[in-house]
Design a protein around this motif. Sequence first.
Motif, mmCIF file in Angstrom:
data_model
loop_
_atom_site.group_PDB
_atom_site.id
_atom_site.type_symbol
_atom_site.label_atom_id
_atom_site.label_comp_id
_atom_site.label_asym_id
_atom_site.label_seq_id
_atom_site.Cartn_x
_atom_site.Cartn_y
_atom_site.Cartn_z
ATOM 1 N N THR A 377 0.901 -1.145 -0.015
ATOM 2 C CA THR A 377 -0.029 -0.037 -0.112
ATOM 3 C C THR A 377 0.704 1.148 0.130
ATOM 4 O OG1 THR A 377 -1.528 -1.253 1.465
ATOM 5 C CG2 THR A 377 -1.952 0.888 1.117
ATOM 6 N N GLU A 378 1.937 1.262 0.619
ATOM 7 C CA GLU A 378 2.861 2.208 0.819
ATOM 8 C C GLU A 378 3.592 2.607 -0.616
ATOM 9 O OE1 GLU A 378 4.142 1.598 5.603
ATOM 10 O OE2 GLU A 378 5.303 1.489 4.080
ATOM 11 N N ASP A 379 3.850 1.549 -1.106
ATOM 12 C CA ASP A 379 4.484 1.589 -2.383
ATOM 13 C C ASP A 379 3.694 2.281 -3.444
ATOM 14 O OD1 ASP A 379 6.816 0.670 -1.594
ATOM 15 O OD2 ASP A 379 6.324 -1.465 -2.139
ATOM 16 N N VAL A 380 2.388 1.669 -3.459
ATOM 17 C CA VAL A 380 1.605 2.288 -4.419
ATOM 18 C C VAL A 380 1.249 3.990 -4.156
ATOM 19 C CG1 VAL A 380 -0.987 2.463 -4.952
ATOM 20 C CG2 VAL A 380 0.265 0.075 -4.665
ATOM 21 N N SER A 384 2.313 6.694 -6.594
ATOM 22 C CA SER A 384 1.306 7.605 -7.244
ATOM 23 C C SER A 384 1.623 9.205 -6.823
ATOM 24 C CB SER A 384 -0.086 7.292 -6.776
ATOM 25 O OG SER A 384 -0.506 7.597 -5.491
ATOM 26 N N LYS A 385 2.217 9.304 -5.572
ATOM 27 C CA LYS A 385 2.467 10.656 -5.216
ATOM 28 C C LYS A 385 3.568 11.261 -6.308
ATOM 29 C CE LYS A 385 1.839 10.967 -0.189
ATOM 30 N NZ LYS A 385 2.492 10.783 0.941
ATOM 31 N N GLN A 387 4.563 10.331 -9.103
ATOM 32 C CA GLN A 387 3.782 10.468 -10.493
ATOM 33 C C GLN A 387 3.283 11.872 -10.507
ATOM 34 O OE1 GLN A 387 1.670 7.328 -11.580
ATOM 35 N NE2 GLN A 387 3.519 6.110 -12.178
ATOM 36 N N HIS A 388 2.536 11.994 -9.355
ATOM 37 C CA HIS A 388 1.739 13.517 -9.158
ATOM 38 C C HIS A 388 2.651 14.364 -9.250
ATOM 39 C CE1 HIS A 388 -1.760 15.776 -8.258
ATOM 40 N NE2 HIS A 388 -1.023 16.322 -7.228
ATOM 41 N N SER A 389 3.857 14.375 -8.597
ATOM 42 C CA SER A 389 4.750 15.648 -8.253
ATOM 43 C C SER A 389 5.485 15.793 -9.722
ATOM 44 C CB SER A 389 5.563 15.540 -7.132
ATOM 45 O OG SER A 389 6.399 14.416 -7.417
ATOM 46 N N HIS A 390 5.763 14.652 -10.287
ATOM 47 C CA HIS A 390 6.448 14.731 -11.493
ATOM 48 C C HIS A 390 5.520 15.419 -12.356
ATOM 49 C CE1 HIS A 390 10.105 12.588 -11.101
ATOM 50 N NE2 HIS A 390 9.666 11.519 -10.742
ATOM 51 N N LYS A 391 4.368 15.146 -12.568
ATOM 52 C CA LYS A 391 3.282 15.831 -13.517
ATOM 53 C C LYS A 391 3.459 17.304 -13.126
ATOM 54 C CE LYS A 391 -0.497 12.688 -14.447
ATOM 55 N NZ LYS A 391 -1.507 12.373 -13.742
ATOM 56 N N ASN A 392 3.334 17.880 -11.814
ATOM 57 C CA ASN A 392 3.459 19.050 -11.755
ATOM 58 C C ASN A 392 4.765 19.856 -12.004
ATOM 59 O OD1 ASN A 392 1.089 18.576 -10.902
ATOM 60 N ND2 ASN A 392 1.452 18.722 -8.418
ATOM 61 N N ASP A 393 5.838 19.014 -11.782
ATOM 62 C CA ASP A 393 7.186 19.948 -11.884
ATOM 63 C C ASP A 393 7.410 20.036 -13.512
ATOM 64 O OD1 ASP A 393 7.464 19.762 -9.179
ATOM 65 O OD2 ASP A 393 8.739 18.032 -9.141
ATOM 66 N N CYS A 394 7.672 18.693 -13.945
ATOM 67 C CA CYS A 394 8.043 18.735 -15.528
ATOM 68 C C CYS A 394 7.486 17.294 -16.088
ATOM 69 C CB CYS A 394 9.544 18.675 -15.783
ATOM 70 S SG CYS A 394 10.372 17.545 -14.918
ATOM 71 N N PRO A 395 7.169 17.336 -17.241
ATOM 72 C CA PRO A 395 6.486 16.035 -17.707
ATOM 73 C C PRO A 395 7.467 14.966 -17.703
ATOM 74 C CG PRO A 395 6.521 17.621 -19.377
ATOM 75 C CD PRO A 395 7.066 18.418 -18.179
ATOM 76 N N THR A 401 10.890 4.029 -17.687
ATOM 77 C CA THR A 401 10.760 2.850 -17.043
ATOM 78 C C THR A 401 10.481 2.685 -15.707
ATOM 79 O OG1 THR A 401 12.998 2.745 -18.161
ATOM 80 C CG2 THR A 401 12.600 1.011 -16.843
ATOM 81 N N VAL A 402 9.571 1.852 -15.386
ATOM 82 C CA VAL A 402 8.986 1.740 -14.120
ATOM 83 C C VAL A 402 10.061 1.121 -13.376
ATOM 84 C CG1 VAL A 402 7.079 0.847 -12.617
ATOM 85 C CG2 VAL A 402 6.708 1.915 -15.031
ATOM 86 N N GLN A 403 10.336 1.477 -12.196
ATOM 87 C CA GLN A 403 11.384 0.979 -11.409
ATOM 88 C C GLN A 403 10.726 0.067 -10.079
ATOM 89 O OE1 GLN A 403 14.710 2.904 -10.019
ATOM 90 N NE2 GLN A 403 15.302 2.987 -12.125
ATOM 91 N N ALA A 404 11.250 -1.177 -9.551
ATOM 92 C CA ALA A 404 10.978 -1.585 -8.612
ATOM 93 C C ALA A 404 10.749 -0.898 -7.356
ATOM 94 C CB ALA A 404 11.846 -3.185 -8.416
ATOM 95 N N PRO A 405 9.940 -1.223 -6.567
ATOM 96 C CA PRO A 405 10.113 -0.360 -5.194
ATOM 97 C C PRO A 405 11.159 -0.593 -4.489
ATOM 98 C CG PRO A 405 8.367 -2.152 -5.180
ATOM 99 C CD PRO A 405 8.776 -2.081 -6.594
#
Length: 528
Positions: A377-380, A384-385, A387-395, A401-405
């Motif tokens: 749950t923490e990883d998810v 998602s956080k 990804q959210h902040s990336h969205k806000n900073d720069c695309p 590449t999705v990294q393993a937690p």
Amino acid sequence: MAAAAPGQINTEPLISLGSRSVDCFKKLEHIGEGTYGQVFTARETRTGEIVALKKIRMDNEKEGFPITAIREIKILKKLHHENVVKLKEIVTSAGPERDELRNQGRERDEQENQGPERDKQENQDTSKSKGGIYMVFEYMDHDLTGLTVRSGQTFTVPQVKCYMKQLLTGLHYCHVNKVLHRDIKGSNLLIDNEGKLKLADFGLAKYYCSNHEGNLTNRVITLWYRPPELLLGATKYGPAVDMWSVGCIFAELLHGKPILQGRNEPDQLNKIFELCGSPDEINWPDVSKLPWYNNLKPTKTMKRCVGEIFGHFDFHALDLLDHLLTLDPNQRWTAKQALNADYFWADPLPCDPKSLPKYESSHEFQTKKRKQQQHQTEDVSKRSKSQHSHKNDCPPPIQHTVQAPPQLQGSHHPMTDNQPPLSAGPSHHHYGKPHGPPGVPSRYPPSGNQSGPYHMNRGDQAGGYNGRPYPPQGRAPPYAGSGPSAPSTGGAPAGYGIGPPNYSQNSQYGVPAADRGVSTRNQQYGRK
Ligand SMILES: Nc1ncnc2c1ncn2[C@@H]1O[C@H](COP(=O)(O)OP(=O)(O)OP(=O)(O)O)[C@@H](O)[C@H]1O
């Protein structure tokens, strides 16, 4: 059932061996997963009694009924004591059981349109239809590991004394009756909500002769709890092997985490020598005759530092620990000597088991599962956080590449990393003057402290193991690719009711609470 007096083991089989069907029980919850079986809680339909059902794993058995189960049944049939788990009966299922059939039906419905997946499922169904054999045990609410790993769990000193006393009493009964347990560890110590502690999992147990006729295997006892004589290849040994494990459990209870977390046998031995000093003919006569001594003896002299490392334990606790973690098995305290230790007769006295708090049921398996779910749950939410902040900073780049937690990468162990620190317990750990209660049983005179004064010299301790290959008989490292967790960074993971430890956070004693070593149970060969 009344406990048989020590020395008067019950010889009559008092349990029903397979005359009833498992359908007399309704399975409720999966609470344990061991090398040799799955454990469920179940309700006996006629009486409503809650029991633990251990399904004997037959899937890997080419040679019939597993030897560990035969041993466990044979020995538990004869041991009857309030500190040994009670085997009530053996039940069988001729084919797939009611609940399996129900589940299979449900699974089939779900799989209906899935082609090859469906075929796979059908194969699995065939293997399930083999039927099974179950050991029916009295139900115990917790195992010690499950209880201690729960975040926020704290034990008071009277509570630790109470559990230790029961552990020693149960083991004394086994040893008097010539049974070695050979897998003492937290998950094999069951506790109920009446505060009773019982020894469980006798799959590695063995009758022994005091005259050491015949050789025994030394590949027993989960690594972190395994004594130095077994690691040095001894094949003639006795109850002292269990007493080493008791010492490890005792220190773990006071310290808050396993104290000797070796990654493999040589590393385990090295950790033992770092703590208990190097063995020699003076502190351990005949040690040099042990089969693997020459290969595994430390290259440097190391001094015993149990007193320094555990200097935060009170005097009596330290004295008991010192006598349990004694290198020479002949000088290590027996269960009887340990029961007579001042520790149990000094204030605060062990509490009455009934006075212990009642906890929500906790078994190691469930605790691990909960933690795994929590991590997921923490990883998810972390992902998602971010990804959210990336969205806000720069695309993000288009092909990201999705990294393993983090906790699943490299050598980290998902179960051992990021464990919540165990909270500190109450601080009433200063004992008053020792005094035995009236009518105490005769006590052994305290034996001399063979370890002498303690010398703290951590500088000596690096790399004591000479790095030579482990003898050919040695097993592959149980920890391949999953070394111990990173050193704890501050935050003082506390023990149970004991003040902060006085060791360096970079030492092995600074690592966070971790998974409890690895059972040797997946080794079926040549076990004696
Ligand atoms: N009588 C019982 N009541 C409640 N829980 C139990 C009982 N017996 C076993 N368990 C739970 O199931 C777990 C596994 O049981 P057990 O150790 O007997 O199985 P195993 O296959 O021998 O395991 P391992 O491979 O770890 O030695 C225990 O740690 C405990 O949490």
